[in-house]
Design a protein around this motif. Structure first.
Motif: not given
Length: 137
Positions: A76-84, A36-39
């Motif tokens: 916790a709470g971030r998506t796997s796409a963010v992790h990658k 979403t563009g959030k830090a």
């Protein structure tokens, strides 16, 4: 949180600037955005800490081997796409910063990301966060 901890063989300090590596990694963490563009990470909570290993044994000990282990611990709470995306970005900084050394001699780099989903206690006291959480004028 997030905390990125580097543990490395002390011989790497002779070949690279560890403080500038820490700054580059922290800056990369602060640049990360979610879908979403959030830090992804709060400015006041972002920390990179580096420690040379007081003692180490790498591989068979018959060469001038080096190693750098990086562990990012985040809530916790971030998506796997963010992790990658975060992992790929940090690994790229490590590769770029240590690239010359990797060409000169064998050095292992490991980056792991851990999420803390089941915390039973998370105590914090900080005068850093208020510096960055002021409402915009």
């Amino acid at each position: 949180m997030p905390h990125l901890v580097l543990l490395y063989t002390p011989d790497l300090e002779q070949s690279t600037d560890i403080p500038s590596l820490c700054r580059a990694l922290a800056d990369t963490m602060l640049e990360q955005r979610d879908e979403t563009g959030k830090a992804v990470f709060p400015t006041g909570g972002t920390r990179v800490l580096a420690y040379p290993a007081a003692h180490s044994a790498v591989a068979d000990g018959k060469g001038e081997y080096g190693f750098l282990y990086a562990n990012l611990r985040m809530g916790a709470g971030r998506t796997s796409a963010v992790h990658k995306k975060v992992g790929d970005s940090l690994l790229e900084v490590l590769r770029a910063h240590l690239g010359e050394i990797l060409l000169e001699r064998p050095v292992g780099i490991t980056l792991q990301i851990d999420e803390s989903p089941g915390q039973v206690y998370d105590g914090k006291q900080s005068s850093l966060h208020p510096l960055f959480n002021k409402p915009s004028s």
